[in-house]
Design an enzyme around this catalytic site. Structure first.
Site, mmCIF file in Angstrom:
data_model
loop_
_atom_site.group_PDB
_atom_site.id
_atom_site.type_symbol
_atom_site.label_atom_id
_atom_site.label_comp_id
_atom_site.label_asym_id
_atom_site.label_seq_id
_atom_site.Cartn_x
_atom_site.Cartn_y
_atom_site.Cartn_z
ATOM 1 N N LYS A 1 0.818 -1.218 0.000
ATOM 2 C CA LYS A 1 0.000 0.000 0.000
ATOM 3 C C LYS A 1 0.851 1.268 0.000
ATOM 4 O O LYS A 1 0.474 2.269 -0.592
ATOM 5 C CB LYS A 1 -0.957 0.004 1.200
ATOM 6 C CG LYS A 1 -2.048 -1.055 1.070
ATOM 7 C CD LYS A 1 -3.027 -0.999 2.212
ATOM 8 C CE LYS A 1 -3.965 -2.199 2.149
ATOM 9 N NZ LYS A 1 -4.955 -2.197 3.223
ATOM 10 N N GLY B 1 -2.243 -1.670 17.883
ATOM 11 C CA GLY B 1 -1.378 -1.740 16.709
ATOM 12 C C GLY B 1 -1.099 -0.357 16.159
ATOM 13 O O GLY B 1 -1.848 0.602 16.442
ATOM 14 N N ALA C 1 -2.196 -0.809 8.664
ATOM 15 C CA ALA C 1 -3.656 -0.917 8.774
ATOM 16 C C ALA C 1 -4.211 0.176 9.686
ATOM 17 O O ALA C 1 -5.242 0.789 9.386
ATOM 18 C CB ALA C 1 -4.038 -2.300 9.309
HETATM 19 P P1 ATR Z 1 -0.385 -4.070 8.631
HETATM 20 O O1 ATR Z 1 -0.194 -3.477 7.274
HETATM 21 O O2 ATR Z 1 -1.256 -5.288 8.664
HETATM 22 O O3 ATR Z 1 -0.800 -3.062 9.643
HETATM 23 P P2 ATR Z 1 2.247 -3.886 9.743
HETATM 24 O O4 ATR Z 1 2.415 -2.510 9.193
HETATM 25 O O5 ATR Z 1 3.404 -4.848 9.661
HETATM 26 O O6 ATR Z 1 1.053 -4.651 9.044
HETATM 27 O O7 ATR Z 1 1.781 -3.735 11.264
HETATM 28 C C1 ATR Z 1 1.522 -4.835 12.078
HETATM 29 C C2 ATR Z 1 1.092 -4.354 13.455
HETATM 30 O O8 ATR Z 1 0.811 -5.496 14.275
HETATM 31 C C3 ATR Z 1 2.160 -3.584 14.201
HETATM 32 O O9 ATR Z 1 1.531 -2.634 15.020
HETATM 33 C C4 ATR Z 1 2.844 -4.653 15.023
HETATM 34 O O10 ATR Z 1 3.518 -4.214 16.170
HETATM 35 P P3 ATR Z 1 5.013 -3.583 16.054
HETATM 36 O O11 ATR Z 1 4.821 -2.211 15.524
HETATM 37 O O12 ATR Z 1 5.514 -3.635 17.422
HETATM 38 O O13 ATR Z 1 5.740 -4.489 15.104
HETATM 39 C C5 ATR Z 1 1.652 -5.488 15.434
HETATM 40 N N1 ATR Z 1 2.050 -6.846 15.789
HETATM 41 C C6 ATR Z 1 2.424 -7.822 14.956
HETATM 42 N N2 ATR Z 1 2.716 -8.931 15.617
HETATM 43 C C7 ATR Z 1 2.525 -8.677 16.933
HETATM 44 C C8 ATR Z 1 2.666 -9.447 18.133
HETATM 45 N N3 ATR Z 1 3.051 -10.720 18.120
HETATM 46 N N4 ATR Z 1 2.374 -8.838 19.306
HETATM 47 C C9 ATR Z 1 1.960 -7.541 19.327
HETATM 48 N N5 ATR Z 1 1.821 -6.777 18.229
HETATM 49 C C10 ATR Z 1 2.101 -7.344 17.047
#
Ligand code: ATR
Length: 263
Positions: A65, A126, A130
């Site tokens: 995106k 998060g 997204a």
């Molecule tokens: P998307 O486009 O789906 O939002 P992304 O930009 O990679 O994907 O963001 C993923 C989000 O999920 C982030 O906020 C991430 O936390 P970090 O910023 O700390 O990486 C969160 N996330 C992913 N795996 C996680 C986990 N196991 N525990 C907590 N937060 C998680």
């Protein structure tokens, strides 16, 4: 036959082709909407090639995106705020980028679920792509606050700084209970779950998971007595309806499409 597509990686799971075919049927339109797997580093080449073939536009999903935002020659305000584009259309030869995710979420929350966020305390879990795509739309719904809780605090702070609105805050430890809790993490994709304190939730909270398919977050909410629960299938259909409107300038019915996808 109108050429359309969704670009992503992975893409095999995408339900967008099915959704757009159902919309096209409503208006007697013939579309060829294909899921396109884009290898890393290949987004621009694939996008250019697809448009050269005379396509009407395409959707973009994870992880492209932001690439699509840079690819577009002009962008909507929503796309600029999110720095992310989920819908490309070609208008009089100009490649136009839009982001319908936030509007799709709000449509699902207010029109389909009948929830309100006006004057409510909203917690967003998060701070990735997204979430950055929906915060401005949440603010437009006039909540009292939008608090962002993320594993990596600095990413939540970056979203707060971009919006420059006193109602938006990044938090490290949630103390209060929230009226509306929205999971925007990708934790479910890893088959993991979030470790959340039960103090954030009450049986009256409305809980929304922007992803769908994995029940971990909503099950955790249900265990706290919450009955107002929703996954992101409605958001997926609503953001698609808005994209369809961008391409064809027609309104589509979404309730039947959401019901068909649920089955
Ligand atoms: P998307 O486009 O789906 O939002 P992304 O930009 O990679 O994907 O963001 C993923 C989000 O999920 C982030 O906020 C991430 O936390 P970090 O910023 O700390 O990486 C969160 N996330 C992913 N795996 C996680 C986990 N196991 N525990 C907590 N937060 C998680």
């Amino acid at each position: 036959m109108h050429q359309l597509a969704v670009f992503g990686n992975p893409i095999g799971h995408s339900r967008s082709p099915e959704i757009h075919q159902l919309f096209a049927k409503q208006h007697g339109l013939e579309i060829d909407y294909e899921p396109i797997f884009v290898p890393p580093g290949e987004f621009v080449r694939y996008a250019e090639q697809f448009l050269e073939g005379g396509a009407k536009g395409f959707n973009i999903t994870v992880p492209y995106k932001n690439d699509a935002y840079h690819f577009a020659e002009q962008c909507s305000n929503a796309a600029v705020l999110a720095e992310a584009v989920n819908t490309i259309s070609v208008r009089k030869g100009v490649i136009y980028g839009d982001n319908t995710d936030g509007a799709g979420l709000m449509k699902d929350i207010s029109a389909n679920l009948g929830w309100t966020i006006k004057d409510k305390k909203v917690l967003v879990l998060g701070a990735g792509g997204a979430v950055s795509g929906v915060v401005s739309n949440l603010l437009a719904g006039a909540p009292s606050t939008v608090e962002i809780l993320n594993r990596t605090l600095s990413k939540a702070v970056a979203i707060v700084e971009k919006h420059n609105d006193p109602r938006v805050r990044a938090i490290e430890v949630p103390n209060d209970a929230f009226d509306v809790i929205i999971n925007g993490t990708s934790v479910a994709l890893q088959g993991a779950s979030l470790d959340l304190p039960t103090s954030i939730i009450t049986p009256k909270s409305c809980c929304y998971d922007m992803s769908y398919g994995n029940k971990a977050f909503l099950s955790w909410c249900a265990d706290s007595g919450v009955s107002q629960l929703a996954d992101g299938l409605g958001m997926l259909v609503e953001q698609a309806a808005l994209a369809f409107n961008i391409w064809f300038d027609v309104q589509v019915e979404t309730a039947d499409v959401i019901a068909a996808l649920r089955q």
